[in-house]
Design a protein around this motif. Structure first.
Motif, PDB file in Angstrom:
ATOM      1  N   TRP A  25       0.833  -1.194   0.000  1.00 10.79           N
ATOM      2  CA  TRP A  25       0.000   0.000   0.000  1.00 10.79           C
ATOM      3  C   TRP A  25       0.875   1.255   0.000  1.00 10.79           C
ATOM      4  O   TRP A  25       0.643   2.191  -0.759  1.00 10.79           O
ATOM      5  N   PRO A  56      -4.767  -6.881  -2.829  1.00 15.76           N
ATOM      6  CA  PRO A  56      -6.104  -7.369  -3.157  1.00 15.76           C
ATOM      7  C   PRO A  56      -6.769  -6.426  -4.157  1.00 15.76           C
ATOM      8  O   PRO A  56      -6.513  -5.214  -4.151  1.00 15.76           O
ATOM      9  N   PHE A  57      -7.605  -6.947  -5.026  1.00 10.64           N
ATOM     10  CA  PHE A  57      -8.164  -6.164  -6.122  1.00 10.64           C
ATOM     11  C   PHE A  57      -8.898  -4.915  -5.638  1.00 10.64           C
ATOM     12  O   PHE A  57      -8.932  -3.907  -6.324  1.00 10.64           O
ATOM     13  N   TRP A  58      -9.474  -4.935  -4.457  1.00  9.95           N
ATOM     14  CA  TRP A  58     -10.227  -3.773  -3.987  1.00  9.95           C
ATOM     15  C   TRP A  58      -9.304  -2.666  -3.467  1.00  9.95           C
ATOM     16  O   TRP A  58      -9.768  -1.563  -3.199  1.00  9.95           O
ATOM     17  N   GLN A  59      -8.008  -2.940  -3.365  1.00 13.09           N
ATOM     18  CA  GLN A  59      -7.063  -1.923  -2.915  1.00 13.09           C
ATOM     19  C   GLN A  59      -6.187  -1.394  -4.045  1.00 13.09           C
ATOM     20  O   GLN A  59      -5.391  -0.509  -3.823  1.00 13.09           O
ATOM     21  N   ARG A  60      -6.323  -1.945  -5.231  1.00 15.26           N
ATOM     22  CA  ARG A  60      -5.482  -1.492  -6.351  1.00 15.26           C
ATOM     23  C   ARG A  60      -5.990  -0.246  -6.955  1.00 15.26           C
ATOM     24  O   ARG A  60      -6.950   0.258  -7.015  1.00 15.26           O
TER      25      ARG A  60
END
Length: 60
Positions: A25, A56-60
């Motif tokens: 992150w 994870p895809f929701w943090q990209r």
């Protein structure tokens, strides 16, 4: 065959996962805000992108 993990080893594993996610992150933010700093930590742009892609895809 089931594996048995001690509570301590599970905590270490979870802590490691959290450290990796936090690093990725931070790397993502660095690449966006100050991309010149990626060179300072010894990574190429491609290496940074590969690490960021592991989020994870929701943090990209």
């Amino acid at each position: 065959m089931s594996r048995r993990y001690s509570v301590a080893s599970l905590r270490r594993r979870i802590a490691t996962w959290r450290e990796q996610i936090r690093f990725r992150w931070d790397l993502k933010q660095m690449a966006k805000d100050n991309p010149h700093l990626i060179d300072d930590i010894g990574l190429t742009r491609r290496q940074a992108e590969e690490e960021i892609a592991k989020l994870p895809f929701w943090q990209r």
